[in-house]
Design a protein around this motif. Structure first.
Motif, PDB file in Angstrom:
ATOM      1  N   LEU A 183       0.831  -1.202   0.000  1.00 57.10           N
ATOM      2  CA  LEU A 183       0.000   0.000   0.000  1.00 57.10           C
ATOM      3  C   LEU A 183       0.869   1.258   0.000  1.00 57.10           C
ATOM      4  CD1 LEU A 183      -2.969   0.808   0.038  1.00 57.10           C
ATOM      5  CD2 LEU A 183      -2.783   1.071   2.501  1.00 57.10           C
ATOM      6  N   LYS A 216       2.223   1.810  -3.434  1.00 56.05           N
ATOM      7  CA  LYS A 216       1.158   2.359  -4.277  1.00 56.05           C
ATOM      8  C   LYS A 216       0.912   3.828  -3.946  1.00 56.05           C
ATOM      9  CE  LYS A 216      -1.098  -2.031  -5.045  1.00 56.05           C
ATOM     10  NZ  LYS A 216      -2.163  -2.942  -4.654  1.00 56.05           N
ATOM     11  N   ALA A 217       1.031   4.151  -2.654  1.00 51.12           N
ATOM     12  CA  ALA A 217       0.828   5.543  -2.249  1.00 51.12           C
ATOM     13  C   ALA A 217       1.884   6.443  -2.886  1.00 51.12           C
ATOM     14  CB  ALA A 217       0.874   5.655  -0.725  1.00 51.12           C
ATOM     15  N   ALA A 228       0.918   6.854  -6.458  1.00 56.19           N
ATOM     16  CA  ALA A 228      -0.238   7.742  -6.540  1.00 56.19           C
ATOM     17  C   ALA A 228       0.189   9.203  -6.410  1.00 56.19           C
ATOM     18  CB  ALA A 228      -1.244   7.389  -5.447  1.00 56.19           C
ATOM     19  N   ASN A 282      -0.803  11.882  -9.221  1.00 54.00           N
ATOM     20  CA  ASN A 282      -1.717  12.988  -8.937  1.00 54.00           C
ATOM     21  C   ASN A 282      -1.563  13.412  -7.482  1.00 54.00           C
ATOM     22  OD1 ASN A 282      -4.020  14.626  -8.398  1.00 54.00           O
ATOM     23  ND2 ASN A 282      -5.037  13.726 -10.160  1.00 54.00           N
ATOM     24  N   VAL A 292      -2.616  16.043  -5.853  1.00 52.30           N
ATOM     25  CA  VAL A 292      -3.840  16.513  -5.184  1.00 52.30           C
ATOM     26  C   VAL A 292      -4.686  15.319  -4.761  1.00 52.30           C
ATOM     27  CG1 VAL A 292      -5.946  17.833  -5.481  1.00 52.30           C
ATOM     28  CG2 VAL A 292      -3.820  18.640  -6.513  1.00 52.30           C
ATOM     29  N   GLY A 293      -4.869  14.379  -5.694  1.00 58.58           N
ATOM     30  CA  GLY A 293      -5.660  13.198  -5.385  1.00 58.58           C
ATOM     31  C   GLY A 293      -5.067  12.436  -4.215  1.00 58.58           C
ATOM     32  N   ALA A 294      -3.752  12.299  -4.200  1.00 57.62           N
ATOM     33  CA  ALA A 294      -3.100  11.549  -3.128  1.00 57.62           C
ATOM     34  C   ALA A 294      -3.320  12.224  -1.780  1.00 57.62           C
ATOM     35  CB  ALA A 294      -1.607  11.414  -3.421  1.00 57.62           C
ATOM     36  N   ARG A 295      -3.206  13.546  -1.755  1.00 58.66           N
ATOM     37  CA  ARG A 295      -3.422  14.268  -0.491  1.00 58.66           C
ATOM     38  C   ARG A 295      -4.827  14.038   0.014  1.00 58.66           C
ATOM     39  NH1 ARG A 295      -2.344  20.370   0.294  1.00 58.66           N
ATOM     40  NH2 ARG A 295      -2.495  19.878   2.496  1.00 58.66           N
ATOM     41  N   LEU A 296      -5.791  14.038  -0.916  1.00 59.82           N
ATOM     42  CA  LEU A 296      -7.185  13.862  -0.501  1.00 59.82           C
ATOM     43  C   LEU A 296      -7.441  12.460   0.048  1.00 59.82           C
ATOM     44  CD1 LEU A 296      -9.047  15.805  -3.325  1.00 59.82           C
ATOM     45  CD2 LEU A 296      -8.657  16.501  -0.963  1.00 59.82           C
ATOM     46  N   MET A 297      -6.557  11.510  -0.240  1.00 59.65           N
ATOM     47  CA  MET A 297      -6.672  10.173   0.339  1.00 59.65           C
ATOM     48  C   MET A 297      -5.972  10.120   1.700  1.00 59.65           C
ATOM     49  SD  MET A 297      -8.298   8.647  -2.002  1.00 59.65           S
ATOM     50  CE  MET A 297      -8.993  10.212  -2.462  1.00 59.65           C
ATOM     51  N   GLY A 298      -5.367  11.227   2.099  1.00 65.35           N
ATOM     52  CA  GLY A 298      -4.650  11.248   3.362  1.00 65.35           C
ATOM     53  C   GLY A 298      -3.184  10.868   3.225  1.00 65.35           C
ATOM     54  N   ILE A 299      -2.700  10.776   1.961  1.00 61.58           N
ATOM     55  CA  ILE A 299      -1.275  10.491   1.750  1.00 61.58           C
ATOM     56  C   ILE A 299      -0.569  11.833   1.776  1.00 61.58           C
ATOM     57  CG2 ILE A 299       0.425   9.511   0.166  1.00 61.58           C
ATOM     58  CD1 ILE A 299      -2.024   8.034  -1.136  1.00 61.58           C
ATOM     59  N   SER A 300       0.105  12.146   2.878  1.00 63.25           N
ATOM     60  CA  SER A 300       0.648  13.488   2.966  1.00 63.25           C
ATOM     61  C   SER A 300       1.889  13.601   2.090  1.00 63.25           C
ATOM     62  CB  SER A 300       0.967  13.857   4.415  1.00 63.25           C
ATOM     63  OG  SER A 300       2.246  13.413   4.765  1.00 63.25           O
ATOM     64  N   THR A 301       2.042  14.786   1.510  1.00 60.88           N
ATOM     65  CA  THR A 301       3.186  15.065   0.649  1.00 60.88           C
ATOM     66  C   THR A 301       4.482  14.865   1.423  1.00 60.88           C
ATOM     67  OG1 THR A 301       1.753  16.741  -0.304  1.00 60.88           O
ATOM     68  CG2 THR A 301       4.053  16.783  -0.972  1.00 60.88           C
ATOM     69  N   VAL A 342      -5.473  18.707   5.587  1.00 55.56           N
ATOM     70  CA  VAL A 342      -6.194  17.706   4.807  1.00 55.56           C
ATOM     71  C   VAL A 342      -6.078  16.333   5.458  1.00 55.56           C
ATOM     72  CG1 VAL A 342      -6.404  16.598   2.575  1.00 55.56           C
ATOM     73  CG2 VAL A 342      -5.717  18.976   2.699  1.00 55.56           C
ATOM     74  N   GLU A 343      -4.839  15.932   5.801  1.00 53.84           N
ATOM     75  CA  GLU A 343      -4.633  14.572   6.305  1.00 53.84           C
ATOM     76  C   GLU A 343      -5.438  14.347   7.586  1.00 53.84           C
ATOM     77  OE1 GLU A 343      -1.709  16.541   5.717  1.00 53.84           O
ATOM     78  OE2 GLU A 343      -1.772  15.858   3.647  1.00 53.84           O
ATOM     79  N   VAL A 345      -9.112  13.892   6.745  1.00 50.41           N
ATOM     80  CA  VAL A 345      -9.335  12.551   6.195  1.00 50.41           C
ATOM     81  C   VAL A 345      -9.352  11.533   7.336  1.00 50.41           C
ATOM     82  CG1 VAL A 345      -8.423  10.751   4.680  1.00 50.41           C
ATOM     83  CG2 VAL A 345      -8.274  13.141   3.979  1.00 50.41           C
ATOM     84  N   ALA A 360      -9.488  13.851  -9.780  1.00 53.10           N
ATOM     85  CA  ALA A 360      -8.148  13.540  -9.254  1.00 53.10           C
ATOM     86  C   ALA A 360      -7.912  12.042  -9.097  1.00 53.10           C
ATOM     87  CB  ALA A 360      -7.914  14.268  -7.929  1.00 53.10           C
ATOM     88  N   PHE A 415      -6.077   8.323 -10.087  1.00 54.50           N
ATOM     89  CA  PHE A 415      -4.713   7.913 -10.427  1.00 54.50           C
ATOM     90  C   PHE A 415      -4.789   7.155 -11.747  1.00 54.50           C
ATOM     91  CE2 PHE A 415      -5.063   7.781  -5.696  1.00 54.50           C
ATOM     92  CZ  PHE A 415      -4.534   9.041  -5.511  1.00 54.50           C
ATOM     93  N   MET A 469      -3.100   3.815 -12.806  1.00 52.30           N
ATOM     94  CA  MET A 469      -3.239   2.696 -11.870  1.00 52.30           C
ATOM     95  C   MET A 469      -4.602   2.047 -12.097  1.00 52.30           C
ATOM     96  SD  MET A 469      -1.587   4.472  -8.498  1.00 52.30           S
ATOM     97  CE  MET A 469      -1.218   3.038  -7.538  1.00 52.30           C
ATOM     98  N   LEU A 480      -6.350   2.724  -2.442  1.00 51.77           N
ATOM     99  CA  LEU A 480      -5.729   3.939  -1.917  1.00 51.77           C
ATOM    100  C   LEU A 480      -6.746   4.826  -1.212  1.00 51.77           C
ATOM    101  CD1 LEU A 480      -3.231   4.571  -4.782  1.00 51.77           C
ATOM    102  CD2 LEU A 480      -2.652   4.250  -2.381  1.00 51.77           C
ATOM    103  N   PHE A 515      -6.423   4.353   2.280  1.00 48.98           N
ATOM    104  CA  PHE A 515      -5.050   4.505   2.787  1.00 48.98           C
ATOM    105  C   PHE A 515      -5.024   4.961   4.248  1.00 48.98           C
ATOM    106  CE2 PHE A 515      -1.250   6.977   3.672  1.00 48.98           C
ATOM    107  CZ  PHE A 515      -0.260   6.093   3.305  1.00 48.98           C
ATOM    108  N   MET A 516      -5.776   6.011   4.545  1.00 49.20           N
ATOM    109  CA  MET A 516      -5.732   6.554   5.901  1.00 49.20           C
ATOM    110  C   MET A 516      -6.292   5.554   6.913  1.00 49.20           C
ATOM    111  SD  MET A 516      -4.713   8.832   7.876  1.00 49.20           S
ATOM    112  CE  MET A 516      -4.285  10.469   7.307  1.00 49.20           C
TER     113      MET A 516
END
Lengths: 345, 245
Positions: free
Chosen positions: A220, A223-224, A227, A231, A233-242, B75-76, B79, B91, B93, B96, B104, B107-108
């Motif tokens: 995971l 994949k993060a 991701a 994208n 922006v998309g990744a951040r919105l999933m909670g994947i912090s930059t 944001v995090e 979420v 937005a 991926f 993928m 994903l 993910f959180m």
């Protein structure tokens, strides 16, 4: 040139090419995830090799002091932020990774006498010192500027590179080091002698590439990272912090760099500034892959290795020139064949 | 017994440099409610969602989520607390697979120690059978409607308490819009609160419980959505002739 020489040069080229391929992959990864052109990649190669050499010589490597110092700096900044933002639950992790871990590692290196340990243990200890420097460098140099343009990040990279080379000179001195081979044996195939270390380099590189592939395809967190590269922006919105993605990619880049250095240290003498040139050759490979395609970057890097070894036979004075000139036709071909896409945020 | 609203926004102001995009906006989303924000292009609808999610900083105002005032919105963190935004751009991926996109989305939750992503994915496939058919396909090769389904499905993978939807109907054929809205209306039954930003006022008001009309960064009209559907000003500006049907 007879067949025998061609085989020898080919062997040399593939050995170096395997290392360049590893570095090219790390460069593509870091760029895709963070948009950083990671010029200091080569410094991790030198640090890995020289840290191992220092441990084998019975000395505490200077990189250990760097780890302690950067750990304190990172902890100071992150603790201040945690207090200001009222996120006290992060404090144990901050102290643990940046203060306790470097201190514990120092104590361990002091107590165990690394010079008397078997080689695999020495390698692990060298990695334990150098690899955490990756995320720490990201935290201190790049994270505050994560949203900056590619050019600004490149300028930061130059600064980080020069700093690390300077520190390398301070830590390890101007003399180079070479470490003993992983295995002394040689392999004879069809009249051609292949050194044990060559086989080590190629097999270890392949194993590392397969591991990386599995990491990106199956886990995971891998994949993060992909991701984030696709994208942000998309990744951040999933909670994947930059920040997390950046630190993770720098961790992998540092691990790949340090491991490459450890692999080639028995073949070439490594100086405090050797890493830069090795890193640049990986960079040529990464450019062939357009800083985007992992397989093309790896193949390009092997091509760089072969080109280097054959040109050292024909025109050894010009071998670097020939290798780096390769970048011009590649860039021409790239700019003619790829559609230019504006950076979208 | 009264419970705190899922989301309460008070006097929210957001500026881009010197230009104020939102001017003292207040709104409320109660548990299990669908609340819609309608209004013309450039009224600040997307800005509103971005500020709630923490993508954009606010210059003033209070945002309380699940009864807790949010001091610093990241944001995090939002979420992690069960708020998910489906942006107008979707937005996704693109390079993928559909399945990886969905994974994903959790993910959180995974990071927080929940290991129920496979079960959640099965539920998402129940809601969007099309995604199951396409689960090995690259997200970038999907049709517009399928992309929107994937964007919503990916957001549901986080098992949100509050779902923020930005123009889900944008660029879609009417039939697909109807399907998406039917699914959004169904989400309510599973206890998900929805804040829906739409230009398609008619479709939005039909499924919403409450509505706000946003004009040049301010709330111009608000009320229960059946009232808004009968409001002459709303009919004139946003619903056109015929009004409610």
């Amino acid at each position: 040139m007879d067949f025998q020489i061609a085989l020898l040069l080919g062997q040399d080229g593939i050995t170096n090419g395997a290392i360049y391929a590893l570095l090219a992959l790390a460069l593509v990864l870091v760029f895709a995830v963070t948009r950083v052109i990671f010029i200091p990649q080569g410094e991790y190669v030198a640090f890995g090799a020289l840290t191992l050499a220092a441990l084998q010589a019975g000395k505490l490597p200077g990189t250990l002091w760097l780890l302690l110092g950067m750990g304190i700096a990172v902890a100071a900044i992150d603790l201040a932020l945690a207090v200001r933002r009222g996120t006290a639950r992060r404090i144990p992790a901050i102290v643990g990774w940046n203060i306790v871990y470097p201190a514990a590692l120092t104590a361990l290196l002091w107590l165990v006498k690394p010079a008397e340990l078997p080689l695999p243990a020495q390698v692990l200890l060298a990695l334990a010192v150098v690899v955490p420097l990756g995320p720490m460098v990201y935290r201190l140099a790049y994270q505050p500027l994560a949203e900056a343009s590619v050019l600004v990040l490149l300028i930061v990279s130059v600064a980080v590179h020069l700093t690390l080379v300077g520190l390398g000179l301070l830590f390890f001195g101007a003399e180079g080091s070479r470490t003993p081979a992983f295995s002394e044996g040689n392999l004879e195939i069809a009249g051609l002698t292949i050194s044990g270390q060559t086989i080590w380099v190629v097999i270890a590189s392949l194993a590392l590439i397969v591991t990386l592939y599995q990491l990106f395809e199956r886990t995971l967190y891998g994949k993060a990272l992909r991701a984030t590269a696709i994208n942000r922006v998309g990744a951040r919105l999933m909670g994947i912090s930059t920040t997390m993605a950046g630190k993770l990619s720098f961790l992998l880049a540092a691990a790949i760099g340090a491991f490459s250095g450890i692999l080639i240290a028995p073949i070439t003498t490594i100086y405090y500034d050797t890493g830069f040139l090795i890193g640049l050759k990986g960079f040529v490979g990464a450019i062939i892959g357009g800083l985007a395609s992992y397989p093309v970057a790896a193949a390009g890097a092997v091509l760089v290795g072969l080109l280097e070894s054959f040109s050292s036979f024909y025109a050894s004075a010009f071998k670097e020139v020939i290798v780096f000139t390769l970048i011009i036709p590649v860039l021409l071909w790239r700019s003619l064949t790829t559609r230019h896409v504006e950076e979208v945020e | 017994m009264s419970t705190a609203p899922v989301l309460e926004v008070r006097d929210l102001c957001v500026s881009y440099g010197k230009v104020e995009a939102l001017h003292h906006v207040s709104l409320k989303v109660e548990t299990g409610q669908i609340v819609t924000v309608i209004g013309p292009n450039g009224a600040g609808k997307t800005t509103l969602l971005s500020a709630i999610m923490g993508v954009l900083p606010r210059s003033q105002g209070e945002i309380a989520y699940l009864g807790h005032a949010q001091r610093e919105i990241e944001v995090e963190r939002m979420v992690a607390q069960g708020m998910t935004l489906v942006p107008e751009s979707r937005a996704l991926f693109g390079e993928m697979t559909v399945e990886d996109n969905l994974l994903l989305g959790a993910f959180m939750r995974h990071r927080l120690g929940h290991r129920d992503e496979r079960a959640t994915m099965a539920q998402v496939f129940e809601i969007f059978p099309r995604l199951r058919e396409r689960h090995t396909q690259m997200a970038g090769t999907l049709s517009g409607g399928e992309r929107q389904m994937l964007a919503v499905g990916r957001a549901l993978m986080a098992r949100p308490r509050l779902l923020l939807l930005d123009e889900p109907s944008l660029g879609l054929a009417p039939l697909i819009v109807r399907e998406i809205f039917r699914i959004v209306a169904d989400l309510k039954k599973s206890g998900v609160a929805v804040l829906l930003v739409e230009q398609n006022a008619r479709a939005a008001l039909q499924i919403a419980d409450y509505g706000y009309v946003l004009e040049t960064g301010e709330v111009a009209i608000s009320g229960p959505s059946d009232q808004l559907q009968d409001d002459p000003k709303v009919i004139e500006s946003y619903l056109g002739l015929g009004g409610k049907h």
